[in-house]
Design a protein around this motif. Structure first.
Motif, PDB file in Angstrom:
ATOM      1  N   HIS A 186       0.477  -8.495   4.785  1.00 40.15           N
ATOM      2  CA  HIS A 186       1.488  -8.107   3.847  1.00 40.15           C
ATOM      3  C   HIS A 186       2.427  -6.902   3.826  1.00 40.15           C
ATOM      4  CE1 HIS A 186      -0.514 -10.996   0.799  1.00 40.15           C
ATOM      5  NE2 HIS A 186      -0.127 -11.657   1.767  1.00 40.15           N
ATOM      6  N   PHE A 187       3.491  -6.948   3.980  1.00 36.71           N
ATOM      7  CA  PHE A 187       4.595  -5.583   4.185  1.00 36.71           C
ATOM      8  C   PHE A 187       4.844  -5.394   2.899  1.00 36.71           C
ATOM      9  CE2 PHE A 187       4.198  -7.174   8.581  1.00 36.71           C
ATOM     10  CZ  PHE A 187       4.134  -6.071   9.449  1.00 36.71           C
ATOM     11  N   ARG A 207       6.062   4.063   8.442  1.00 30.67           N
ATOM     12  CA  ARG A 207       4.566   3.813   8.766  1.00 30.67           C
ATOM     13  C   ARG A 207       4.038   2.406   8.798  1.00 30.67           C
ATOM     14  NH1 ARG A 207       3.827   6.510   4.136  1.00 30.67           N
ATOM     15  NH2 ARG A 207       3.626   4.605   2.729  1.00 30.67           N
ATOM     16  N   SER A 208       4.808   1.375   8.111  1.00 28.89           N
ATOM     17  CA  SER A 208       4.637  -0.075   8.380  1.00 28.89           C
ATOM     18  C   SER A 208       4.968  -0.433   9.949  1.00 28.89           C
ATOM     19  CB  SER A 208       5.189  -1.031   7.461  1.00 28.89           C
ATOM     20  OG  SER A 208       4.851  -0.804   5.946  1.00 28.89           O
ATOM     21  N   LEU A 212       2.456  -1.900  12.887  1.00 29.04           N
ATOM     22  CA  LEU A 212       2.776  -3.195  13.267  1.00 29.04           C
ATOM     23  C   LEU A 212       2.782  -3.290  15.066  1.00 29.04           C
ATOM     24  CD1 LEU A 212       3.551  -6.058  13.146  1.00 29.04           C
ATOM     25  CD2 LEU A 212       6.054  -5.562  13.116  1.00 29.04           C
ATOM     26  N   VAL A 213       3.393  -2.274  15.417  1.00 29.90           N
ATOM     27  CA  VAL A 213       3.408  -2.111  16.961  1.00 29.90           C
ATOM     28  C   VAL A 213       1.766  -1.959  17.118  1.00 29.90           C
ATOM     29  CG1 VAL A 213       3.908  -0.392  18.783  1.00 29.90           C
ATOM     30  CG2 VAL A 213       5.559  -0.869  17.082  1.00 29.90           C
ATOM     31  N   TRP A 214       1.065  -1.006  16.568  1.00 33.17           N
ATOM     32  CA  TRP A 214      -0.398  -0.989  16.901  1.00 33.17           C
ATOM     33  C   TRP A 214      -1.034  -2.331  16.909  1.00 33.17           C
ATOM     34  CZ3 TRP A 214      -4.837  -1.956  14.666  1.00 33.17           C
ATOM     35  CH2 TRP A 214      -6.134  -1.665  15.429  1.00 33.17           C
ATOM     36  N   TYR A 428      -0.354   0.704   4.787  1.00 29.85           N
ATOM     37  CA  TYR A 428      -1.486   1.689   4.719  1.00 29.85           C
ATOM     38  C   TYR A 428      -1.679   2.461   6.155  1.00 29.85           C
ATOM     39  CZ  TYR A 428      -3.184  -0.528   0.424  1.00 29.85           C
ATOM     40  OH  TYR A 428      -3.099  -1.025  -0.630  1.00 29.85           O
ATOM     41  N   GLY A 429      -0.638   2.205   6.991  1.00 30.91           N
ATOM     42  CA  GLY A 429      -0.979   2.768   8.312  1.00 30.91           C
ATOM     43  C   GLY A 429      -2.200   2.642   9.031  1.00 30.91           C
ATOM     44  N   ASP A 430      -2.927   3.754   9.754  1.00 29.35           N
ATOM     45  CA  ASP A 430      -3.952   3.462  10.473  1.00 29.35           C
ATOM     46  C   ASP A 430      -5.411   3.587   9.831  1.00 29.35           C
ATOM     47  OD1 ASP A 430      -4.075   6.223  10.244  1.00 29.35           O
ATOM     48  OD2 ASP A 430      -3.597   6.360  12.364  1.00 29.35           O
TER      49      ASP A 430
END
Length: 584
Positions: A186-187, A207-208, A212-214, A428-430
Motif C-alpha cells: 500500500h503506497f 522513501r516509498s 520499492l527498489v529494495w 515506512y521505508g526500511d
C-alpha cells in the motif's frame, strides 16, 4: 404435520425412530445399515446421524443446516403465517439442539449430499452448511444439480447405488489446491491535506520509491510476488520525475499494479490532495492516475482496488467497483474477520456490500467483485489499532491455515481456493525489512513450492489477479458451492477450531529438530505451558523421541482436539500435524 410449530417435535421424534430402526436392523443380523432421505427427511436423518444412529452410509438429498440462515433466506418466511410459526421456537435453545449444523460434526460414517443450486425453500448455502458441518465423517462428498427443491431419481440414483455398493465415484479433484500467499503493498499518502510538491509529500515519495527498489530486489531473490496498490500522489511524482523504472520492473517481473484509494480527492488548481467524503471522486482520481501510468509504461492491469471506506460501511462499494471496472477488492474488510476469529478470512469470496457490520463477511454471489483478506502491516504491533504482525506472529498465523488445509487435503474434501496475505507500506521505508526477510525466508524453507507426500503443492506466491482467475475457474466448476460466508453469531466457519484456538493462545518459539523428514515447531501458551506442533513429511508412521523436552508420557492431540497418551521417547507421527504436550 399441521403447522411449522410442530417441526421440532417431528425432527426429534423422527430422528429417534431412525436411531431405533438402525439398532433393530443391527440386532437382527444386518452387518451394515445405509440410509437415503430427502428434504425434511434429510434434516431428520442428519440429527439422527449426529445423535448416534448406527448407520455406515447416508445419502442426503436436498439436505440443510443452519436454521438461522434458513429463517432469513428461505422463500418459506415470505409467508407471514409460516414465519410466525417458526418464530415460536427458532430463536430458542430447541433450534440449536435440532439443527444439523450442530449434530453432523458427531457423525463418523460416510455421507454424500445432493443439493439444488436453484432451491428457494432450502437455499444452496444451507445445503453447503450441512456438508461443511460433517467435518469428522470418514468420507463426505457434495454433488450439485441445476434444480430447485426437487431431486428426481435419475439425478442421484446411479451415484447412490455405486456408493452403497462400495463403488463410490472417485473424486474428480484429488488433493487440495495450494495456499496462495500474497504480499500486498500500500503506497499510502501523508496524513491529512497535502500539496503534491510539498516537503512532506516529496519525502514520502522518495522513501516509498527507494523501498520499492529494495523490495523488487528482495522479490527477485526470494521469489515473492507483490500486488502493489498505489494512491495517486506516488504516480504523479513518478511521472513528473520520469522515475518509471521501478514501476516498469513491477510489471515486467511478474508482480501486479492496482489502486489504493484513501478518502482523499485531487484539487488540480491547487495541485494538492484533500480529505473528502465523495467516494466516487476517490475512485476516479486515483484510478485515472494509475491508468495513465500503466499506459505510459506499456503495461496492463489495475484490476485490484482497496478503497478506504469506513469500517462496516460498504453499501456503495459494489456500484463503484462496477463503475470503475475493478473485479478484485483486496484488504477491503480490514480486521473484521480478525475480530471474530482471531485470523483473516482464508478464502476469496464475494462479500456482501452492506452497512450492517455483522453481515460484512456474508457471501453475496451477485456482487461484481471478489474480496481477498490480508493481515495488517508486517513487523508492526500498532498498525490498524494494534494488530500484531511481527514475523513470529505471522508464522503462528500461517500455521493455523496450514493445519486447516492439511486436514482437508488428507480427507480429500471439496476443493476451495485458499489465500493468506500480509501488507507492507513502503512509505515506512526500511523499518520492517528484517521482519520481511525473516518471515518469507521461513515460508520458503517449509511451505512455498513444497509438496505433500501425495504430491500436492502446499503453497505458492501469487498476485491478486492470479487468485481471482483461480477463483473464477473454481466458481465455474462448483456451481452453488460457497467459498466462504459468515454472519455475526454463526459458528466458526472452518474445521480445525481446536488448533486455531490453541495457536492463538500461544507464542511461537522456533523450530525443533526431531530428525530427518520431520517438521516441528515449539510454542509457549499464555499460561506458560510448552507444546510442540509436529508432522512427518512422508507416508506411514515415523517414531520420534521428545523425552528431552517432556519426561514420561505426553499427550498427542489432533487438529480437532482428539487426544491420546504416548511414551515421550516413542511418539508416533504421521503427515497429519499434531500437538505434543505434557499431561495436564
Amino acid at each position: 404435520m399441521n403447522s411449522l410449530e410442530e417441526l421440532p417435535l417431528v425432527i426429534e421424534k423422527g430422528s429417534k425412530n431412525i436411531i431405533d430402526a438402525a439398532s433393530f436392523l443391527k440386532q437382527h443380523g444386518a452387518s451394515e445399515v445405509y440410509l437415503i432421505s430427502r428434504s425434511l427427511g434429510s434434516i431428520v436423518s442428519a440429527v439422527a446421524l449426529g445423535n448416534g444412529a448406527d448407520i455406515e452410509k447416508a445419502e442426503l438429498l436436498l439436505a440443510s443446516a443452519n436454521f438461522s440462515y434458513i429463517y432469513h433466506y428461505s422463500v418459506l418466511v415470505k409467508d407471514p403465517k409460516a414465519k410466525s410459526e417458526l418464530d415460536s421456537w427458532i430463536h430458542t435453545d430447541i433450534a440449536k439442539k435440532l439443527d444439523p449444523l450442530y449434530t453432523l460434526p458427531n457423525y463418523r460414517g460416510k455421507i454424500h449430499f445432493h443439493c439444488g443450486t436453484e432451491d428457494k425453500l432450502l437455499p444452496p448455502a444451507s445445503c453447503q452448511a450441512a456438508f461443511d458441518a460433517s467435518v469428522n465423517a470418514e468420507e463426505r462428498k457434495l454433488f450439485w444439480h441445476d434444480l430447485g427443491h426437487k431431486m428426481p431419481k435419475e439425478a442421484y440414483f446411479e451415484e447412490a447405488l455405486a456408493f452403497f455398493e462400495g463403488e463410490s465415484q472417485a473424486p474428480s479433484e484429488p488433493g487440495e489446491p495450494p495456499i496462495n500467499v500474497l504480499f500486498v503493498l500500500h503506497f499510502d499518502p501523508p496524513a491529512g491535506d497535502f500539496e503534491v510538491e510539498g516537503v512532506e509529500c516529496v519525502n514520502n515519495y522518495v522513501r516509498s520509491r527507494d523501498e520499492l527498489v529494495w523490495l523488487l530486489n528482495f522479490a527477485e531473490k526470494s521469489g515473492v510476488k507483490m500486488t502493489a496498490l498505489f494512491n495517486g500522489y506516488y504516480i504523479q511524482h513518478a511521472l513528473r520525475r520520469n522515475e518509471l523504472e521501478p514501476l516498469e520492473r513491477l510489471a515486467a517481473e511478474g508482480h501486479e499494479i492496482g489502486t489504493h484509494a484513501h478518502s482523499i480527492c485531487y484539487d488540480k488548481v491547487g495541485d494538492k490532495w484533500f480529505k473528502c467524503s465523495n467516494a466516487d471522486q476517490w475512485f476516479r482520481d486515483a484510478k485515472t492516475l494509475v491508468d495513465t501510468m500503466l499506459k505510459e509504461i506499456g503495461a496492463e492491469g489495475n484490476r485490484a482496488m482497496c478503497a478506504m471506506f469506513g469500517k462496516g460501511m460498504y453499501s456503495h462499494e459494489d456500484d463503484l467497483m462496477k463503475k470503475y471496472g475493478y473485479d478484485i477488492g483486496i484488504g477491503n474488510r480490514p480486521e473484521i474477520a480478525l475480530n471474530y476469529f482471531g485470523h483473516i478470512v482464508w478464502n476469496p469470496w464475494r462479500a456482501e456490500c452492506t452497512d450492517l457490520e455483522g453481515y460484512a463477511l456474508k457471501e453475496d454471489k451477485n456482487v461484481c467483485f471478489i474480496s481477498i483478506d490480508h493481515r495488517a502491516q508486517i513487523g508492526s504491533t500498532t498498525s490498524h489499532g494494534g494488530v500484531d504482525s511481527r514475523s513470529d506472529t505471522l508464522k503462528r498465523q500461517f500455521l493455523m491455515l496450514y493445519i486447516e488445509w492439511k486436514y482437508r487435503e488428507l480427507r480429500d474434501y471439496e476443493d476451495k481456493v485458499w489465500t493468506w496475505g500480509v501488507v507492507h507500506h513502503p512509505n515506512y521505508g526500511d523499518k520492517y525489512n528484517d521482519h520481511i526477510e525473516d518471515f518469507f525466508s521461513w515460508l520458503n524453507k517449509y511451505f512455498i513450492n513444497k509438496k505433500t507426500p501425495s504430491g500436492n503443492l502446499i503453497a505458492v506466491y501469487s498476485t491478486a489477479s492470479e487468485v481471482a482467475d483461480q477463483y473464477y475457474d473454481w466458481e465455474r466448476k462448483h456451481p452453488g458451492s460457497s467459498s466462504f460466508s459468515y454472519v455475526e453469531g454463526d459458528p466458526y466457519p472452518y474445521i480445525c477450531k481446536y488448533s486455531k484456538d490453541k495457536l492463538l493462545d500461544s507464542e511461537y518459539m522456533g523450530e525443533v529438530d526431531l530428525g530427518a523428514d520431520v517438521t516441528a515447531f515449539k510454542f509457549r501458551s499464555k499460561g506458560g505451558k510448552i507444546f510442540l506442533l509436529a508432522w512427518y513429511n512422508g507416508k506411514g508412521v515415523k517414531t520420534v523421541d521428545v523425552s528431552s523436552i517432556f519426561g514420561g508420557t505426553v499427550y498427542v492431540i489432533t487438529p480437532v482436539g482428539e487426544k491420546t497418551e504416548q511414551d515421550a521417547s516413542r511418539v508416533s507421527l504421521t503427515e497429519e500435524p499434531v500437538f505434543i504436550e505434557a499431561p495436564s
